[in-house]
Write an enzyme that holds these catalytic residues in place. Sequence first.
Site: not given
Length: 323
Positions: A114, A251, A281
């Site tokens: 990520c 993130h 996500n």
Amino acid sequence: MAQGVKIVASSHYVPEDIVTNDDLATIMDTNDEWIQTHTGIKTRHVSLQGENTSDLATKAAQQALEQTLLTPDDIDLIIVTTFTPDGLAPSTAALVQRNLQAKNAWAYDISTACAGFVFGLSTADKFLKANAGKHALVISAEVNSKMMDFNDRTSAVFFGDGAAAFILEASSESLVIAEKMQTIGNSKVVHSGLIAPLNEISANNYPKTSAFHQEGRQVFSEVERLIPAHINDLLQQNDLTPDDIDYFIPHQANLRIIEMLAKKLNQPMNKFVTNVTKYGNTSSAGIAMALDELRHQVPLQGKKVLLTGFGAGFTYGSILCQF
């Protein structure tokens, strides 16, 4: 030798299929209220039409190129950040290079989960500053859905698929004015695609990979412990405070983590760019997609934007951009 780089174009692409929390509730023990309360996520786009990571990356790159007078021949370097590649070899970047017919470009992947876009942008910035080319294509692309165990509600509800592409050009301008990268190797908290070694030579052996897994509370605790201090350290090293930053793009892990960071940094949420509620996500693509959206929504000339990625590994980093 170029003094810096500038962004000349950017775009993002997501698969057309949208999966709601209610959709997930039909296949696992969860519900919309629980997911929104714990993550803030309402929907996510999922690749259900056969698009793999290289396909999403290619489409984002093509859209970015269409915003310029450049052709694929003008691209010198292609970096794809992903931890959901099409496969271990060839690299996803090599497949994108083929798809674009960018015959002059050399290409490779970066795998820092990520935190990928931050590391990819940092790498391309240095190549262009070193006169190793004039144009670089940095793409963050993930098909997280293919790595999910949809019996694992603590992980599967978080993730979506998407990609974003940025075209960078060597310039007298200086987009990246500061950065800080760190790594703590730990596969226990978050892991995906683990491949076990052999115990014996056997005709029944066939490579197998593990699904994505995370220890959610431990991840939250690690982020809370490490990331606010990491951001403050970088800013202090450059005689800045969080008040000096116009936009934060962390993130897009989940909305609760972003709210925690805003509180720890004593900053209002309206300075934090988010897309996690509609996309979920999207791993390394989340920051890139959010930055692309911000570039097309508000004038950034003269603004300071802090990008902070953190992910499996545990790998994290920040880049301070001056537009």
